[in-house]
Scaffold this motif. Structure first.
Motif: not given
Length: 384
Positions: A92-93, A96, A98
């Motif tokens: 998930d990191r 987020a 890019k």
């Protein structure tokens, strides 16, 4: 991009996860998983680094390739649960941060496989998160991510098909049909239907036939060269033809291994077992004695057997038949280009695997296309 196109890359990533998933209880399953100990919670391995997409991607690869730690299976299971949850959080990191398209796809891959493992371990909230991740991936504008979403969705629904109720099966059917209708019947849609069909063609013939009857007309209208090529390669029309065989006459012609052409009309008035096999197929060889036993039991009462060999070497087929004392005729094409899975019967009916054993009635109509093992014995007992 099709599900098949992406599968090779996904397999490589799965291998990276193998150590973690094995420890998580998938191979083999653990009876229980303990809560992570203080030592596990403080393990620096589970500290997700701050950094850019490249840093997070490298961390994911390292974590996925880490073998479970612990002196007992319970400890290893606890370690793996922590690792899988951390894998999902790190993915998930990365999503987020890019990421590039490749990093984005890898992040979804890790996340989906991590959640899938946690679902199988019956971890709280895992099913809810997995469903959300699959839906999110299937709605992505990135083709490779959509592929992953659909691949997971189809696998999740079909692997426990017998446990799904009628409403769940209808929902699965409706999701696929909606995708084809909304997306315009493109190459990905063909791949989605093809994978669903191959997963369920021996499990739920009625479901598969209905899905093909509804989607094939849409695919056949397409002028997209990729769709046309995929339809030819997948031979979904042949698959549907095979599924609709019970109650209809079998179309079969070709060369006999012993010479000459098959005279299919000569079998009329007999009950016929049509057995597709090959010497390179272990299951075929394993089941051949059952067919021979049935032949000996019912031949005098009107049973015949016709073998269809998918061997590439006539010599191999002849030697096996002689050694196994097989008395019935077998087909094998003279033209080497029509051997193996290029046999006309195989291509006409979209058959993708053997053994296939069909039972044909005295009227030439197929009784069942699944005449193997106990099913064969049961059908023959009813007929004779």
């Amino acid at each position: 991009m099709s599900l098949r196109t992406w599968s090779r890359r996904r397999i490589l990533l799965t291998l990276l996860l193998a150590g973690t998933l094995a420890g998580a209880g998938l191979v083999p399953s653990l009876p229980s998983v303990a809560a992570p100990s203080a030592a596990v919670e403080k393990n620096p391995l589970f500290t997700i680094p701050n950094g850019d997409a490249a840093t997070l991607h490298a961390y994911l690869e390292k974590l996925a390739g880490t073998s479970p730690q612990g002196a007992t299976e319970e400890e290893q299971g606890a370690f793996s649960v922590k690792a899988l949850n951390t894998l999902v959080q790190a993915a998930d990191r990365l999503l987020a941060a890019k990421p590039s398209e490749e990093q984005l796809t890898d992040a979804y891959n890790y996340k989906l496989q991590g959640l899938q493992a946690l679902v199988q371990l019956e971890q709280p909230e895992a099913r809810k998160k997995y469903e959300a991740a699959m839906n999110e991936a299937r709605a992505s504008k990135v083709g490779s991510v959509r592929v992953l979403g659909w691949e997971n969705y189809i696998s999740d629904r079909t692997q426990n098909w017998s446990a799904l109720d009628a409403d769940a099966r209808k929902a699965f059917h409706d999701e696929i049909l909606k995708q084809v209708q909304t997306n315009g019947a493109d190459a990905l849609d063909v791949s989605i239907v093809q994978v669903a069909v191959r997963q369920l063609e021996h499990e739920d013939d009625a479901f598969v036939a209905k899905l093909l009857e509804e989607t094939l007309p849409m695919f056949k209208k397409s002028t997209d060269k990729d769709v046309v090529a995929m339809l030819k390669d997948a031979n979904l029309e042949g698959v549907l033809r095979f599924l609709k065989l019970p109650g209809n006459e079998l179309e079969i012609k070709g060369d006999l291994l012993g010479g000459g052409q098959l005279d299919w009309k000569a079998y009329r008035g007999k009950v016929v077992i049509v057995d597709l096999w090959a010497t390179w197929c272990p299951i075929c060889r394993q089941e051949m004695p059952d067919v021979l036993e049935a032949y000996r039991a019912y031949h005098d009462k009107g049973l015949e057997v016709l073998g269809v060999s998918l061997d590439e070497s006539p010599e191999d087929a002849k030697k096996y038949l002689k050694d196994a004392h097989i008395p019935w005729d077998n087909m094998l094409q003279k033209d080497p280009k029509q051997r193996y899975f290029n046999h006309p019967l195989v291509e006409h009916y979209g058959i993708s695997g053997i053994p296939v054993t069909m039972l044909v009635g005295k009227d030439g109509r197929v009784i069942t296309t699944h005449a193997r093992g106990p099913k064969l014995q049961s059908e023959l007992a009813k007929l004779f």
